[in-house]
Write a protein that holds these residues in place. Structure first.
Motif, PDB file in Angstrom:
ATOM      1  N   UNK A 251       0.836  -1.202   0.000  1.00  0.00           N
ATOM      2  CA  UNK A 251       0.000   0.000   0.000  1.00  0.00           C
ATOM      3  C   UNK A 251       0.873   1.256   0.000  1.00  0.00           C
ATOM      4  N   UNK A 252       0.244   2.382  -0.278  1.00  0.00           N
ATOM      5  CA  UNK A 252       0.931   3.666  -0.161  1.00  0.00           C
ATOM      6  C   UNK A 252       0.428   4.334   1.120  1.00  0.00           C
ATOM      7  N   UNK A 253       1.361   4.604   2.036  1.00  0.00           N
ATOM      8  CA  UNK A 253       1.010   5.191   3.340  1.00  0.00           C
ATOM      9  C   UNK A 253       1.733   6.531   3.466  1.00  0.00           C
ATOM     10  N   UNK A 254       1.058   7.643   3.168  1.00  0.00           N
ATOM     11  CA  UNK A 254       1.727   8.950   3.239  1.00  0.00           C
ATOM     12  C   UNK A 254       2.013   9.395   4.678  1.00  0.00           C
ATOM     13  N   UNK A 255       1.149   9.030   5.616  1.00  0.00           N
ATOM     14  CA  UNK A 255       1.375   9.278   7.042  1.00  0.00           C
ATOM     15  C   UNK A 255       0.538   8.284   7.834  1.00  0.00           C
ATOM     16  N   UNK A 256       0.819   8.157   9.062  1.00  0.00           N
ATOM     17  CA  UNK A 256       0.145   7.182   9.912  1.00  0.00           C
ATOM     18  C   UNK A 256      -1.357   7.411   9.907  1.00  0.00           C
TER      19      UNK A 256
ATOM     20  N   UNK B 242       9.165   8.275  -3.663  1.00  0.00           N
ATOM     21  CA  UNK B 242       9.865   7.023  -3.371  1.00  0.00           C
ATOM     22  C   UNK B 242       9.067   5.821  -3.870  1.00  0.00           C
ATOM     23  N   UNK B 243       7.731   5.874  -3.702  1.00  0.00           N
ATOM     24  CA  UNK B 243       6.889   4.779  -4.167  1.00  0.00           C
ATOM     25  C   UNK B 243       6.962   4.665  -5.696  1.00  0.00           C
ATOM     26  N   UNK B 244       6.857   5.820  -6.360  1.00  0.00           N
ATOM     27  CA  UNK B 244       6.921   5.829  -7.828  1.00  0.00           C
ATOM     28  C   UNK B 244       8.286   5.348  -8.301  1.00  0.00           C
ATOM     29  N   UNK B 245       9.331   5.686  -7.541  1.00  0.00           N
ATOM     30  CA  UNK B 245      10.671   5.270  -7.909  1.00  0.00           C
ATOM     31  C   UNK B 245      10.871   3.773  -7.877  1.00  0.00           C
ATOM     32  N   UNK B 246      10.003   3.058  -7.154  1.00  0.00           N
ATOM     33  CA  UNK B 246      10.092   1.606  -7.116  1.00  0.00           C
ATOM     34  C   UNK B 246       9.513   0.956  -8.371  1.00  0.00           C
ATOM     35  N   UNK B 247       8.734   1.723  -9.128  1.00  0.00           N
ATOM     36  CA  UNK B 247       8.165   1.176 -10.359  1.00  0.00           C
ATOM     37  C   UNK B 247       9.269   1.068 -11.409  1.00  0.00           C
ATOM     38  N   UNK B 248       9.321  -0.023 -12.155  1.00  0.00           N
ATOM     39  CA  UNK B 248      10.374  -0.187 -13.165  1.00  0.00           C
ATOM     40  C   UNK B 248      10.272   0.881 -14.252  1.00  0.00           C
ATOM     41  N   UNK B 249      11.381   1.200 -14.917  1.00  0.00           N
ATOM     42  CA  UNK B 249      11.320   2.162 -16.027  1.00  0.00           C
ATOM     43  C   UNK B 249      10.553   1.567 -17.209  1.00  0.00           C
ATOM     44  N   UNK B 250       9.789   2.404 -17.895  1.00  0.00           N
ATOM     45  CA  UNK B 250       9.049   1.945 -19.076  1.00  0.00           C
ATOM     46  C   UNK B 250       9.842   2.397 -20.300  1.00  0.00           C
ATOM     47  N   UNK B 251      10.857   1.631 -20.623  1.00  0.00           N
ATOM     48  CA  UNK B 251      11.787   1.963 -21.697  1.00  0.00           C
ATOM     49  C   UNK B 251      12.177   0.681 -22.412  1.00  0.00           C
TER      50      UNK B 251
ATOM     51  N   UNK C  37      -0.902   7.477 -15.958  1.00  0.00           N
ATOM     52  CA  UNK C  37      -2.220   7.727 -15.381  1.00  0.00           C
ATOM     53  C   UNK C  37      -2.290   7.312 -13.913  1.00  0.00           C
ATOM     54  N   UNK C  38      -1.618   6.216 -13.594  1.00  0.00           N
ATOM     55  CA  UNK C  38      -1.590   5.779 -12.202  1.00  0.00           C
ATOM     56  C   UNK C  38      -0.894   6.809 -11.322  1.00  0.00           C
ATOM     57  N   UNK C  39       0.229   7.319 -11.767  1.00  0.00           N
ATOM     58  CA  UNK C  39       0.951   8.334 -10.999  1.00  0.00           C
ATOM     59  C   UNK C  39       0.090   9.572 -10.825  1.00  0.00           C
TER      60      UNK C  39
END
Length: 703
Positions: A330-335, A398-407, A363-365
Motif C-alpha cells: 500500500x501507499x502510506x503517506x502518514x500514519x 519514493x513509491x513511484x521510484x520503485x516502479x520499473x522504467x518503461x523503456x 495515469x496511475x501516478x
C-alpha cells in the motif's frame, strides 16, 4: 497508316496540346498572398494545377489507344500521360492519367483482334482496340512514333520496338519512371487491390523497384479517401539507394511519401540514446572469404532475433513484466492514511487496462497524486497540512521510484543483464553471452533494432503513427519480425514487399524463402507474384548471369531476357606482365570513349574497393568510392563493393577480381557474383589472376 503520316498526325496533335496547356496556364492567374482562408485554399488548388501543367509541358503524353466501345461505330483516340488534363472550354478529357481505369488498356493490350474490357466505376466497359501507339516526346519535341498494333495490319515485330528503344538508352545517376513502358505483368501488380500484402519475387532487372513506386502513385489516385501520401512509407536498403530512387515519385506527381531505411526509422522512433555496435554481419558472415566464414549451419543472431519465435518469446516476457510491474504494497503517506494495494492494482489493471504500459503508469501516478491532494485538503490545520505535504510527497516519489522504467532499451538491458529472472534457456548460449556483453556496455546491434521497436510499441503503443501502405525494397534481406512489426502499425495489411532470393546476400539476417512471410498474413490477405522477364541487361549478360544463378541454391527459374542483343561478356585472364590497374584503366577509358555515362568497378569487399580506388586515382582515373553510410550516388565512374551496388544499374560493369578465392563454388559467393554481374546494362567484363572462379565454366573464360 505509314510512319510519316503518323508522325505528321502526332506533330499536329502535339502542337495543339501545347497550345492548350499554355492557355490553361495563362488563365490560372496570379498568386494570392492574403489572410482569407478560403482564398488560400483556392490558391493552393491553383498552384497544384500550375505545377501539373508546367510538368506536362515537356512530355504531355506518351501513348495513344483508339478504343471503340461496344455499340459504337467509331473509335475514340485516347492519349495517355503521366498526368491528366481536361479541355478547359468543354471539360472533356483531353489527356488521360495513366492510372485511370481506361488507361489500363494501354498496358494490358498486347495485340489481337478480339474484344477487350476494363473495369470502370460504373461497371465493366467492353470494346475493341483499333490502334496502340507509343509516342516519345522530349522537351516538347516529338522524337519517335511507333505503332505497336494496327487493326488489320501485319503487326510484325512492332510490339517490342519502343521498349527496346527505351531500354537501349544510356543511364544517369537516378532511377527513372517507366510509365511509358509498363508491361502487362507489371501493370497487374501496380493495379492490385490495396488491402493485400504483395510479395514480389523478381529477377534482377525486372523493374521491381519502379513497379513498387508506380504502385504508390496508383493507390493514391485510386483510393484518395482511404490512403494518404503522408501515411505511406518506403523502406530501402541504404541511404544511397534512397537518393538513387528519389526522382521517381516527384516525376509521377507524388509528394510527402517518406523514404527511409529501417535503421533510421527505428532509431528515430525509439528516441533514446541508442548506441549501435558494429554490424559484424556486414563485414563478416557471407562477406568474408571462404576460409574466414563460420559454419554454414550455425545459428546467426540476425536470423534468431528476427524470427517470429523470438517475437513470441518477447511477448511472454513483456506479459510477465507487466504482471509484476506493481509492488504489492500500500501507499502510506502518514500514519492512519492508507491507499490500499488492492485499490492501486484496481486502477492499474482494470481501469487503465486498455492503455499501453507507459500510459498506464502515467495515469496511475497522476491518480495517486490527485488522491494525495484530496487527503491533504481534508486537513484543516494549515501548519500540519504543510508538514505532512512535504513528507507525503517525498514518500510518493519514493513509491513511484520503485516502479520499473518503461523503456524499450531498459527492458532489453534488464532482459540480458545477466542477473535477470526473465532470462531462460530459449536463447542460444553464444547469442545470450554476446548480448550480455553488449548490455554491459550499454550498446545494441542492428539485429536488436526490430525487437527493440517491438518492445517499444508494446510499452508505448504506436504513438499515433499509422501506415496506409508500406513498401519494403530488397525484402529478402529483412526479417519476419520486421514485417510483423510494420504490420502492427497498420489497420489492414497493405504491403508491397519486393526482392530476389538470388540476391539474398544478407541471408545471415534475412529470409531464406518467401514462405517465411506467408504465416504473417491470412491466405486471402496475401498475393505472390513472380517477375521473370529482365529488362535491364542485354541478352548476353542475362544468359551469362543465369549460369551463375544455377549455383545459388535458390532453385529459381532463369531470368528471361527481352531480346536486346549486345557485346559478348568478356572474361579475361591477366597476363603476368600486365598490371591489373593498367587493364582496368584501359577498359574504363574505352567505355568512356564509347559514350558510357555510368561505369562501375565492383569489388568483393570494401577493403578491396579502397585498394582499387587508390590504384585508379594514382593512374589518373577520376572515380567515386562508394562506402557504407554514403548518402548520394554521383554517377560517372564508381568503385563499389557488391553489397552496396545492389539495386543500382550501370551502363558498364567491371569485376576486377573474379578469381577462385574471392568467389568460391558456394551458394553465398554465387549470389554475390550474380548481383555484381546483373548490375550491367550494356557491357560486362570480368578480370582474374591465377585461377578463375569455379562459378564460371571453363569455356567461358580466356585461356
Amino acid at each position: 497508316m505509314e510512319r510519316q503520316d503518323a508522325y505528321l498526325e502526332e506533330q499536329a496533335r502535339l502542337d495543339e496540346t501545347l497550345e492548350e496547356i499554355e492557355r490553361q496556364l495563362e488563365r490560372i492567374g496570379p498568386r494570392y498572398y492574403g489572410d482569407v482562408y478560403i482564398e488560400q485554399v483556392l490558391d493552393a488548388k491553383r498552384e497544384e494545377m500550375r505545377s501539373r501543367l508546367t510538368l506536362m509541358r515537356n512530355e504531355p503524353y506518351f501513348g495513344r489507344i483508339d478504343f471503340r466501345e461496344k455499340g459504337r461505330t467509331e473509335p475514340t483516340p485516347l492519349y495517355i500521360g503521366k498526368r491528366g488534363m481536361d479541355l478547359q472550354e468543354t471539360g472533356q478529357p483531353y489527356v488521360i492519367d495513366w492510372r485511370a481505369p481506361v488507361a489500363s488498356l494501354f498496358y494490358s493490350f498486347t495485340g489481337g483482334d478480339g474484344p477487350v474490357e476494363y473495369e470502370a466505376p460504373e461497371g465493366v466497359i467492353a470494346g475493341e482496340i483499333d490502334l496502340k501507339r507509343n509516342i516519345s516526346i522530349r522537351e516538347r519535341q516529338l522524337e519517335r512514333v511507333v505503332d505497336s498494333y494496327v487493326r488489320g495490319g501485319d503487326n510484325l515485330g512492332l510490339t517490342d520496338e519502343f521498349l527496346l528503344y527505351r531500354l537501349g538508352e544510356k543511364k544517369d545517376n537516378r532511377l527513372r519512371d517507366i510509365v511509358s513502358t509498363i508491361q502487362a505483368e507489371q501493370d497487374a501488380i501496380i493495379r492490385a487491390p490495396k488491402n493485400r500484402a504483395l510479395i514480389i519475387q523478381g529477377a534482377a532487372g525486372s523493374g521491381k523497384t519502379t513497379v513498387a513506386l508506380h504502385r504508390l502513385a496508383y493507390l493514391l489516385y485510386q483510393y484518395p479517401e482511404q490512403i494518404r501520401a503522408d501515411r505511406m512509407i518506403i523502406f530501402a536498403p541504404n541511404a544511397m539507394f534512397l537518393d538513387y530512387i528519389s526522382g521517381v515519385l516527384p516525376e509521377l506527381g507524388v509528394g510527402d511519401v517518406r523514404q527511409t531505411t529501417f535503421s533510421d526509422w527505428a532509431l528515430e522512433l525509439l528516441g533514446e540514446d541508442v548506441k549501435l555496435a558494429g554490424d559484424d554481419g556486414e563485414s563478416g558472415t557471407w562477406f568474408r572469404l571462404a576460409d574466414e566464414r563460420p559454419a554454414a549451419d550455425s545459428v546467426t543472431p540476425g536470423r534468431f532475433k528476427g524470427s517470429i519465435g523470438y517475437m513470441r518469446w518477447l511477448d511472454e516476457k513483456l506479459e510477465a513484466y507487466e504482471r509484476d510491474f506493481l509492488p504489492d504494497i500500500p501507499f502510506v503517506p502518514w500514519s492512519g492514511c492508507v491507499l490500499p494495494a488492492a485499490v492501486i492494482r484496481e486502477w492499474f489493471e482494470v481501469e487503465y487496462r486498455h492503455y499501453p504500459l507507459a500510459a498506464r503508469k502515467e495515469r496511475l501516478v497522476g491518480r495517486m497524486k490527485r488522491w494525495l491532494d484530496m487527503q491533504l485538503a481534508e486537513i484543516g490545520d494549515p501548519k500540519i497540512r504543510k508538514e505532512r505535504s512535504k513528507a507525503a510527497k517525498a514518500k510518493l516519489r519514493a513509491y513511484i521510484g520503485k516502479l520499473p522504467p518503461v523503456s524499450a532499451l531498459q527492458f532489453h538491458f534488464r532482459l540480458y543483464g545477466g542477473k535477470s529472472e526473465l532470462m531462460d534457456g530459449f536463447v542460444p548460449e553464444a547469442i545470450r553471452k554476446q548480448t550480455q556483453k553488449d548490455a554491459a556496455k550499454r550498446v545494441v546491434r542492428q539485429e536488436d533494432l526490430a525487437p527493440l521497436v517491438w518492445i517499444h510499441r508494446a510499452l508505448h503503443g504506436t504513438d499515433g503513427q499509422t501506415f496506409d501502405h508500406v513498401v519494403v525494397d530488397e525484402a529478402q534481406d529483412v526479417s519476419p519480425l520486421q514485417i510483423a512489426l510494420l504490420r502492427s502499425y497498420m489497420k489492414e495489411p497493405s504491403f508491397t514487399l519486393l526482392g530476389d532470393m538470388a540476391q539474398g546476400i544478407h541471408a545471415y539476417r534475412g529470409l531464406h524463402r518467401w514462405e517465411e512471410l506467408f504465416e504473417l498474413f491470412e491466405e486471402a490477405q496475401r498475393l505472390y507474384h513472380e517477375l521473370k522477364l529482365s529488362y535491364r541487361s542485354t541478352l548476353e549478360i542475362i544468359e551469362f548471369a543465369n549460369r551463375v544463378l544455377t549455383h545459388t541454391g535458390t532453385g529459381l527459374s532463369p531470368a528471361q531476357p527481352v531480346f536486346r542483343s549486345g557485346d559478348p561478356v568478356e572474361v579475361v585472364r591477366l597476363d603476368g606482365g600486365e598490371s591489373r590497374t593498367s587493364r582496368i584503366s584501359g577498359i574504363i577509358r574505352q567505355h568512356l570513349a564509347e559514350g558510357m555515362r555510368t561505369i562501375a568497378v565492383i569489388g568483393r569487399t570494401e577493403a578491396d574497393c579502397r585498394e582499387i580506388y587508390a590504384e585508379l586515382s594514382e593512374a589518373g582515373i577520376e572515380a567515386s568510392l562508394i562506402v557504407e553510410g554514403q548518402r548520394a550516388y554521383q554517377g560517372g565512374v564508381s568503385v563499389a563493393p557488391v553489397s552496396l551496388s545492389k539495386g543500382l544499374e550501370f551502363d558498364a560493369v567491371l569485376l576486377p577480381d573474379a578469381d577462385s578465392r574471392r568467389y568460391t563454388a558456394s551458394p553465398e559467393d554465387a549470389k554475390l557474383l550474380y548481383v555484381a554481374c546483373t548490375r550491367a546494362l550494356h557491357r560486362l567484363t570480368l578480370l582474374y589472376d591465377g585461377e578463375v572462379t569455379p562459378l564460371i565454366s571453363a569455356d567461358e573464360s580466356d585461356a
